[in-house]
Design a protein around this motif. Sequence first.
Motif, mmCIF file in Angstrom:
data_model
loop_
_atom_site.group_PDB
_atom_site.id
_atom_site.type_symbol
_atom_site.label_atom_id
_atom_site.label_comp_id
_atom_site.label_asym_id
_atom_site.label_seq_id
_atom_site.Cartn_x
_atom_site.Cartn_y
_atom_site.Cartn_z
ATOM 1 N N TRP A 115 100.606 11.680 97.202
ATOM 2 C CA TRP A 115 100.906 10.249 97.324
ATOM 3 C C TRP A 115 100.809 9.792 98.777
ATOM 4 N N THR A 116 101.310 10.613 99.685
ATOM 5 C CA THR A 116 101.213 10.279 101.109
ATOM 6 C C THR A 116 99.753 10.108 101.525
ATOM 7 N N LEU A 117 98.938 11.084 101.117
ATOM 8 C CA LEU A 117 97.536 11.043 101.516
ATOM 9 C C LEU A 117 96.796 9.887 100.843
ATOM 10 N N THR A 118 97.161 9.624 99.604
ATOM 11 C CA THR A 118 96.520 8.519 98.890
ATOM 12 C C THR A 118 96.827 7.185 99.563
ATOM 13 N N GLN A 119 98.077 7.014 99.977
ATOM 14 C CA GLN A 119 98.439 5.778 100.674
ATOM 15 C C GLN A 119 97.612 5.619 101.952
ATOM 16 N N ALA A 120 97.451 6.755 102.646
ATOM 17 C CA ALA A 120 96.665 6.701 103.894
ATOM 18 C C ALA A 120 95.224 6.310 103.591
ATOM 19 N N MET A 121 94.688 6.884 102.513
ATOM 20 C CA MET A 121 93.309 6.577 102.125
ATOM 21 C C MET A 121 93.177 5.089 101.786
ATOM 22 N N LEU A 122 94.104 4.582 100.997
ATOM 23 C CA LEU A 122 94.051 3.172 100.599
ATOM 24 C C LEU A 122 94.158 2.267 101.817
ATOM 25 N N ALA A 123 94.991 2.673 102.772
ATOM 26 C CA ALA A 123 95.152 1.862 103.976
ATOM 27 C C ALA A 123 93.837 1.818 104.748
ATOM 28 N N LYS A 124 93.238 3.013 104.881
ATOM 29 C CA LYS A 124 91.972 3.057 105.622
ATOM 30 C C LYS A 124 90.898 2.223 104.926
ATOM 31 N N ALA A 125 90.938 2.225 103.575
ATOM 32 C CA ALA A 125 89.938 1.485 102.818
ATOM 33 C C ALA A 125 90.306 0.022 102.680
ATOM 34 N N GLY A 126 91.449 -0.354 103.215
ATOM 35 C CA GLY A 126 91.860 -1.749 103.190
ATOM 36 C C GLY A 126 92.300 -2.232 101.817
ATOM 37 N N VAL A 127 92.816 -1.328 101.013
ATOM 38 C CA VAL A 127 93.317 -1.731 99.693
ATOM 39 C C VAL A 127 94.832 -1.847 99.762
ATOM 40 N N ALA A 128 95.367 -2.991 99.394
ATOM 41 C CA ALA A 128 96.820 -3.188 99.427
ATOM 42 C C ALA A 128 97.437 -2.584 98.176
ATOM 43 N N LEU A 129 98.587 -1.913 98.382
ATOM 44 C CA LEU A 129 99.273 -1.300 97.232
ATOM 45 C C LEU A 129 99.644 -2.341 96.191
ATOM 46 N N THR A 130 99.899 -3.543 96.666
ATOM 47 C CA THR A 130 100.345 -4.590 95.738
ATOM 48 C C THR A 130 99.226 -5.025 94.789
ATOM 49 N N ASP A 131 98.006 -4.641 95.114
ATOM 50 C CA ASP A 131 96.897 -5.003 94.223
ATOM 51 C C ASP A 131 96.669 -3.950 93.137
ATOM 52 N N ILE A 132 97.418 -2.862 93.235
ATOM 53 C CA ILE A 132 97.282 -1.804 92.221
ATOM 54 C C ILE A 132 98.528 -1.831 91.363
#
Lengths: 296, 268, 268, 272, 272
Positions: A115-132
Amino acid sequence: QDISFRLPWILNVQGAGYVMAKEKGFYEEEGLNVEIMPGGPNLNSTALVASGANTFGSNDVNGVIFGANQGMDLVIVGACFQRHPAGVITLAEANINEPKDLVGKTLAYNEGGPWTLTQAMLAKAGVALTDINLVVSPSTELLINKTVDAKTGFTVNEPIAVELAGLPTKVLLPSDYGVNTYAEAIFTTKAYAEANPEVVRKFLAATRKGYDYAYANQEETVAAVVAINTQLDPVQQAEQLRRQEAYVYTDFTKANGACAFDGAVVSDTMDVMKEFAGLETTLDPATLFTTEYLPQ
Amino acid sequence: MLLDPDARGQAGSTAEAIGIENVSMSFQGRQGPVEALRGINLTIPQNRFISIVGRSGCGKSTLLRIISGLIPQSAGTIRVMGRSTQDYQKEKKFGFVFQEASLFPWKTARDNVRLPLDVIGIGTPAERAARADDLLRLTRLEGFADHYPAQLSGGMRQRVSIARALSYEPEILLMDEPFGALDEFTRREMHDELIRIWQTRPVTVVFVTHSLSEALYLSDAIVVMAPRPGRIKAVVPVAHPRLADPDMRHHPDVIAQTRDLERLIHEQ
Amino acid sequence: MLLDPDARGQAGSTAEAIGIENVSMSFQGRQGPVEALRGINLTIPQNRFISIVGRSGCGKSTLLRIISGLIPQSAGTIRVMGRSTQDYQKEKKFGFVFQEASLFPWKTARDNVRLPLDVIGIGTPAERAARADDLLRLTRLEGFADHYPAQLSGGMRQRVSIARALSYEPEILLMDEPFGALDEFTRREMHDELIRIWQTRPVTVVFVTHSLSEALYLSDAIVVMAPRPGRIKAVVPVAHPRLADPDMRHHPDVIAQTRDLERLIHEQ
Amino acid sequence: MSSDAMAAPAASSGRGSAALAKLRELGPSIGLFLLVGVIWEASVKLFAVPAYLLPAPSVIGTRMWATRVMLWENLASTMTAAVLGFILGTAIAVGLAIVFLYSRTAERALFPWAITIKTIPILAIAPLLTIWLGFGLAPKVAIAALICFFPTLVNTVKGLRTVDRNALEFMAVIGASKGQTFRHARLFAALPYTFAAAKISSSAAVIGAIVAEFTGANLGIGTLIVTAGYQMDSAMLFAAIITSSLATIVLFYAVILLEKLCLYWPEARMDA
Amino acid sequence: MSSDAMAAPAASSGRGSAALAKLRELGPSIGLFLLVGVIWEASVKLFAVPAYLLPAPSVIGTRMWATRVMLWENLASTMTAAVLGFILGTAIAVGLAIVFLYSRTAERALFPWAITIKTIPILAIAPLLTIWLGFGLAPKVAIAALICFFPTLVNTVKGLRTVDRNALEFMAVIGASKGQTFRHARLFAALPYTFAAAKISSSAAVIGAIVAEFTGANLGIGTLIVTAGYQMDSAMLFAAIITSSLATIVLFYAVILLEKLCLYWPEARMDA
Ligand SMILES: Nc1ncnc2c1ncn2[C@@H]1O[C@H](COP(=O)(O)OP(=O)(O)OP(=O)(O)O)[C@@H](O)[C@H]1O
Ligand SMILES: Nc1ncnc2c1ncn2[C@@H]1O[C@H](COP(=O)(O)OP(=O)(O)OP(=O)(O)O)[C@@H](O)[C@H]1O
Ligand SMILES: Cc1ncc(C[n+]2csc(CCO)c2C)c(N)n1
Ligand SMILES: [Mg+2]
Ligand SMILES: [Mg+2]
């Protein structure tokens, strides 16, 4: 020299290198009598090593960082999983090919490294958690059941079951999106390493031979692992071992030998953990590892 | 109050068994102290059968428990066979029979009877078993030595209880409403049984009851107590000699005395 | 057996309250069937006070439970006020007083007394409360309406139990050893209380006891039962009229009759 | 005289105010709690025990204070699930006990299932529960309910059957319906038994909710424990456990209070 | 007449052999077990539920047979820890109950600890227990013991104190020592209570051992469950759970048997 080694997880092909180093007598050749001890979902190899219960251990590098941050006197001496196999596992039919495809989809996660790494990946890709659409659960069954489109997890073993159930999968790997970290690293206490540099060296040298042997002789390795832990399914194990190879043998390790590392990503890892895993620390990354015991 | 030693035909020594002097007892109750006994004076000669009667709460059980040393009196002194209660208790032991037989359900009749012998350490194990069997015979329970209390009727349990109290040959037998739980017919059988046993061995009996007919049928003398505070109202020698004839219960003397005692108990 | 309606001074109708014809009862026991009652015949006229005596296990309670419809007889017929037990039970209800008051500990005295009214649905709630208070007054429990059973003495509880049984004005009151748990003094007070109540309203009482003196003191007639199998041995009209004078207990007639009854019960 | 028998009579006990008696009662436990705390603190300091093995009470206390808002939020989530599960589990158990009361066949058929459920390690099937029950509150409540269910069922069945036979016969004599008999007699006879079990299962419910959170939740003491484990943060682990323990004890006493209210008549209470 | 009151008298119950009665008693539960099995099997087949979600009973059964040796080995390890923990926890609880009997102060000081222990989610501290107690049997036994401890303590304390007052007074009158009073009276009075708790805690002990195995062990039903989860092997998960459930039920009945042997005198048994 009696040594105990604590695995990060139950004994399976993930620990193939150590198992084969012992099976093939590589440890013995170095004069080491190594006992390989299983971990589990609730067991902490770092604390066991730090408290002196075990000599060496292996764990996710972020586990070692967290431990060091709690005052454990730890040092990483080898890194066998050069890339991290944790990430997002998706159903092929959901057609998720990059992080931004997760927008509007349902993703199951649970607390921990993936989960930690996934959050980092999403951040780098510019995907907001709130959109998932996030839900919390560790169950892979949710994916098979199509309750969720994706889940965080370990991509070397979890997709196998889903595929055996007849559902093709895809994975999103943080390491493909600039999130660089080791997965399994070998560590011991600084005090032990300084007092027994030769033992550390011998252990790493024998372990490297074990890794090389294991991935060169995968059938034999699966047989050896399954013979020790009879609860395992050989088919699943063989497939997992095959998938692991790419994480253990990178260009760097092909050049420098298995488990070799230069520690460059430790600092990156700490940054990720500070941002996404609640790490609060003043630790100097350079004090957390040393490459001086690696076989030359 | 000294019991008249010659109140009844029964021959008996006039030597004192129990001497109670100025005994008082108060309990710490919820709303202040409860005066359970006040200024009790009573001398019981050896080998008598004494009954204590009185309304509920007048301190009958408390008196018995003080005599036996189960609870210490608040004031006054008690002599038992010339010793203090505590000394007597240590050296000789009282016989005690409680209301509701209070046998140990996990012990057979025989083991219940021999329990005091085991505890006190009298004789060899074989002797104890033999003695228990003797007493079971005495109380007419030959065939029931290996029965557990739950397998005996109320009357039989009460007889085991008496056998148990007799097993260590006490000189003094204290009985607290021992037949309260029995039906009238069984009760009468037990009366005759008890008198038979009492006649076979020298023993001083102090018997608490709230049945006047029981008291009159069994005893040499009746101690009448009154409540609040618990005190002795009168000590009445029994007028009519006891016999194993149940019709004696209806003798005019007995009836007259019953009436007198009733009045004594009911008047405040 | 028909009870002689004129056995006693008490005026009363000769109309039948309870007619028992050839009633038998056997229970399925561990070792085969137990014959609790065999060939019971008994006719009880209205407004009589009948006692049933006999040794333990002779079927007294069983007979009462069959009359009240709590258990069905194995054979024979019962008429109650001209109806079948079941019909009577449905339409009119019996009054029933058990040994050990068997009040509901979670209800106050008043709520215990009005319980049957609530269940049957007699009157408005206010009327029921008023009626309960009336009955508590009748049983001399004015101040205790709001007390819970645990806050009442044994005798008081038994009186609440009687008030409860009277609350729905039964024509027939069945009482199974209601005073067994009381001490002798309280018991006598309850006797006089019961007679007083019985005298104030027309009611047929069937009273089970194992105390002969109680039976003789209270009843018009005594049914003597014998065990194994449970059967009626004799129906004895009470010879001496009952009065509220406790000395009557010692009247020679009473004593003579006690002796006769004892013999009757003890002989097999 | 042996003093062994003297526990009951309690003759001539010294007088003393109610406050003093309360203190005498609570004194030893408070004293021991303090003593253990002091020894713990001192030995952690003295032997320099690392915090990851055993954090000092002062460290735990400081952390609890610092994270009080977060602890409170997570506790609220866990306790909501625990209390709902407790109520649900108790209600189902009581309902089933009533069914058993009137149908021996149902009892014979279902009771072995109740025993079987008790033998299942809930944690093992917790991952499956999200599939069956979805996410969020439902699986937490379900596991808490499941864990409360068995003791309450057993005790309530027993309670409903222990009604005084005379009481039942009296109800029969006055022609009471099953419902009336239940309402006036059985219900109250069973309450003390049900509460005896409820006292036990109240703490089990909290543990059930926490266990459910271990396998997936975004809020709750269980997630704090998982996170603390992941971060190897022993002080936080202890802070979370102590928080839930205190809340559990509060719930326990709340049930005792409710019991006192429901068992209002004298001599009603059974000691658990 | 209401039949509500008729449970007790059981008048004119039909005659029938003992075997028939036994069948009537077991019939409904066996019937329901079979029915559930058939419905389960049929619906899995009918709706083609994948084994990963819910394996059919036939699949589980086949797997249990195929892996019987492994199941047996792992079960043996778990049950060894469970039984040892059960014995240890019961022994400590009984010992402490005896201490409480003779020292009110000890009781007042320690009882709140017993309650507190009950409120701790054992799984949360299991990782620490492994560090404190080492690896292997010890932490498994410790957790099983911890879980058994509380109900047995509470019940035994109650049992030791419920001895008939007259019995104690009789022992006092004949000058029995504390030891003699204990041996002849209190011990037997407490046994039925202790066994009532032991019946409950026997199944808790097995679950405790399994939970301990979750944290890492070489052998045991807990490791089978973890491995089955890791390999997504639902059939194995069910096989492991069913195996331990059956063993737990056997243990439960073993305790009942022991109870029958220990409570040899008539009217001794309390129903749990
Ligand atoms: N342990 C105690 N604590 C407080 N009060 C007590 C205690 N034991 C007895 N009493 C009180 O002392 C008085 C006498 O009690 P005791 O039991 O001796 O009466 P009793 O004559 O034996 O009555 P009963 O016929 O009902 O057995 C009563 O008022 C009772 O409430
Ligand atoms: N439910 C039952 N099942 C089997 N046997 C029973 C049952 N009820 C009563 N009996 C038997 O029927 C006989 C009569 O019992 P009952 O209770 O009517 O006697 P009783 O005269 O009331 O005795 P007591 O004076 O002891 O109350 C006894 O032998 C008893 O064991
Ligand atoms: C559900 C699940 N959780 C943890 C692991 C263990 N694991 C697999 S890869 C990896 C990282 C290697 O350093 C670890 C810890 C697993 N296999 N499956
Ligand atoms: Mg008394
Ligand atoms: Mg009867």
